[in-house]
Design a protein around this motif. Sequence first.
Motif, mmCIF file in Angstrom:
data_model
loop_
_atom_site.group_PDB
_atom_site.id
_atom_site.type_symbol
_atom_site.label_atom_id
_atom_site.label_comp_id
_atom_site.label_asym_id
_atom_site.label_seq_id
_atom_site.Cartn_x
_atom_site.Cartn_y
_atom_site.Cartn_z
ATOM 1 N N ARG A 3 -41.243 15.305 -39.937
ATOM 2 C CA ARG A 3 -41.286 16.835 -39.957
ATOM 3 C C ARG A 3 -42.216 17.436 -40.923
ATOM 4 O O ARG A 3 -43.329 17.637 -40.367
ATOM 5 C CB ARG A 3 -39.981 17.340 -40.020
ATOM 6 N N ASP A 4 -41.854 17.390 -42.133
ATOM 7 C CA ASP A 4 -42.766 17.752 -43.241
ATOM 8 C C ASP A 4 -43.105 16.505 -43.925
ATOM 9 O O ASP A 4 -42.036 15.897 -44.316
ATOM 10 C CB ASP A 4 -42.407 18.677 -44.104
ATOM 11 N N ASN A 38 -52.149 17.143 -38.712
ATOM 12 C CA ASN A 38 -50.697 17.891 -38.867
ATOM 13 C C ASN A 38 -50.916 19.268 -38.148
ATOM 14 O O ASN A 38 -52.184 19.715 -37.856
ATOM 15 C CB ASN A 38 -50.682 17.822 -40.373
ATOM 16 N N MET A 39 -49.787 20.003 -38.225
ATOM 17 C CA MET A 39 -49.887 21.334 -37.626
ATOM 18 C C MET A 39 -50.318 22.383 -38.752
ATOM 19 O O MET A 39 -51.360 23.118 -38.301
ATOM 20 C CB MET A 39 -48.460 21.901 -37.380
ATOM 21 N N SER A 98 -52.164 26.678 -36.401
ATOM 22 C CA SER A 98 -52.793 25.388 -37.450
ATOM 23 C C SER A 98 -53.581 26.010 -38.207
ATOM 24 O O SER A 98 -54.636 26.886 -38.079
ATOM 25 C CB SER A 98 -53.446 24.432 -36.409
ATOM 26 N N ASN A 146 -52.156 23.644 -32.898
ATOM 27 C CA ASN A 146 -51.271 24.455 -32.397
ATOM 28 C C ASN A 146 -51.841 25.767 -32.656
ATOM 29 O O ASN A 146 -52.873 25.745 -33.349
ATOM 30 C CB ASN A 146 -50.123 24.378 -33.278
ATOM 31 N N SER A 152 -38.752 16.205 -31.291
ATOM 32 C CA SER A 152 -39.509 17.356 -31.809
ATOM 33 C C SER A 152 -39.588 17.117 -33.317
ATOM 34 O O SER A 152 -38.618 16.856 -33.740
ATOM 35 C CB SER A 152 -39.191 18.704 -31.265
ATOM 36 N N SER A 153 -40.068 18.330 -33.714
ATOM 37 C CA SER A 153 -40.221 18.397 -35.307
ATOM 38 C C SER A 153 -38.732 18.694 -35.910
ATOM 39 O O SER A 153 -38.307 18.251 -36.978
ATOM 40 C CB SER A 153 -41.147 19.750 -35.877
ATOM 41 N N SER A 154 -37.912 19.488 -35.332
ATOM 42 C CA SER A 154 -36.786 19.841 -35.538
ATOM 43 C C SER A 154 -35.643 18.787 -35.459
ATOM 44 O O SER A 154 -34.517 18.716 -36.069
ATOM 45 C CB SER A 154 -36.012 21.227 -34.760
ATOM 46 N N THR A 181 -47.673 14.905 -39.007
ATOM 47 C CA THR A 181 -46.600 15.827 -39.344
ATOM 48 C C THR A 181 -46.628 17.548 -38.968
ATOM 49 O O THR A 181 -47.853 17.922 -38.234
ATOM 50 C CB THR A 181 -46.312 15.819 -40.954
ATOM 51 N N ARG A 182 -45.489 18.144 -39.105
ATOM 52 C CA ARG A 182 -45.595 19.392 -38.855
ATOM 53 C C ARG A 182 -46.408 20.141 -40.212
ATOM 54 O O ARG A 182 -47.538 20.758 -39.793
ATOM 55 C CB ARG A 182 -44.304 20.226 -39.005
ATOM 56 N N TYR A 183 -46.106 20.010 -41.336
ATOM 57 C CA TYR A 183 -46.791 20.534 -42.515
ATOM 58 C C TYR A 183 -46.665 19.288 -43.335
ATOM 59 O O TYR A 183 -45.921 18.565 -43.781
ATOM 60 C CB TYR A 183 -45.950 21.494 -43.177
#
Length: 500
Positions: free
Chosen positions: A208-209, A251-252, A279, A276, A181-183, A229-231
């Motif tokens: 992640r980012d 990306n998100m 998003s 998401n 996961s991103s975390s 990526t997430r961001y």
Amino acid sequence: MHSTMPQQQQSALRSQQWARRLCMRSLVLGVILLTAIMTVLLSFRHDTALATSGHRDLIPLQPMIDRSAPGAVIVLESGRYSGPVTIDKNITIQGDSTVAIFNTEEATSTITIRSDGVKLSGFTIEHEANEPTAAIQVEGKNSEITDLHILTQGFGMIIRNSSHATIQRNAITWAGSDSASSSQKGNGIDLYNSHDSYIEANEINGMRDGIYLENSRKSTVKNNRLYHTRYGIHCMYIDGSSVLDNTGEENMTGAMIMGVKNTIISGNSFRKQSSNVHSQGILLYDVHQSSIHTNVVEGNRVGMNIAESSGNEIRGNAVLRNFIGIQLVLAEGNEFIRNQLVSNVIEASAIDSADNILTENYWDSFQGLDLNRDGVSEISYAINPFYEQLVSRNSAYQIFFQSPGMVFLSDLYTEGREQWTTDKSPQMSMDMESDLQSDLKWSAERATHSNVVWVIGLILLGMATLIIIYMGYYENEQKMDNDHGTYDGNGTVNRLWTQI
């Protein structure tokens, strides 16, 4: 006479069976070969990692660093080198694609820079530690990190309490579990309290980012490519910085800009951020006195989300094919000038956003009236808040989105119209001098490429269907042959000819 006819029939039947088998085998072989070629072409990665077979026979790198004098240039020969290492003098380390540095220690970065003026370029780093460590950790000033290929299960680069770092043309890829996961991931490039940095032409995938900057002022983030990526770009408290000409897809969120002043967001392209519920292409949160211009946001859930921000100029952006084009929440005193909103499901929404000035924007669903033929409508365009207000009170009403009843009620709704966010002089046509036309052409080319993939898939499906049909036909023919009988090869008439 009776034996000659069955012999001829048997010979013909054998020839037909042989031809059928050959045809079927050729079709099967052709489909298998075509499928294999397509699989290789579609799955091939141009940034394929350097293959390794364990970490035996690694060349120690730290002694080479320890023996070097300040200002020295270390050119690494082809080979596999062991980390972690610490650099505490201003040296240069150079390599090429045949040079790789490995680190499997859990709690240490692969390369730690504690001196000013260090330069790294050209080689590969494989960072297998999954703790919050990085392939490269920079604690000195005036560092130059260029043309590296980084495969990491932690962070790509961590830069702390530094200044004037130059980070160019690096490729950073997540090398951990695909299910992480991103975390559980680190950021590609992570700056904190590091000012006047220059981050250009890097490609970051799966982190992640992609690029994270916090409390890092007067920095430039330019022409980077950010995927999955997430961001893509995450900026907090970077007053006086520039985010220019970057590209982000899937990306998100493409760019999350938070808590900044006097910053330029220009020339960026963020597409297909829609995986998401949160998003968005560009999020501006608590952004003030900044310029956001000539960006492209396409195919996102929300194109541009502007929240609790004021005093910004949003000019000349292309907002294309998003679910919501522009979303304003508690945004006041911003100027929206000559933006182009095309093919969005909801062109714009505004909640508790007063005193924004909208001028000469193009809204493709708006039918204006140009009496003096100056290209500007004499009828204003107002953003109707009915749907947003209704959904905010009861989210279940989303199911009726764009239904005839909802559209009818929205058209009837006029409460507080004088307070609605309104473009008093909307454009009648798109600005042909903007970059929107080239962006639309680019989108059409991508759609054409996607159509080619679909056509190839349909061809493969059709060939597979033909094989299945042919195999059924072939089995049916064999069954009919068995039912009618065939010549036994010894001059004995089979059952069919016996019956005749």
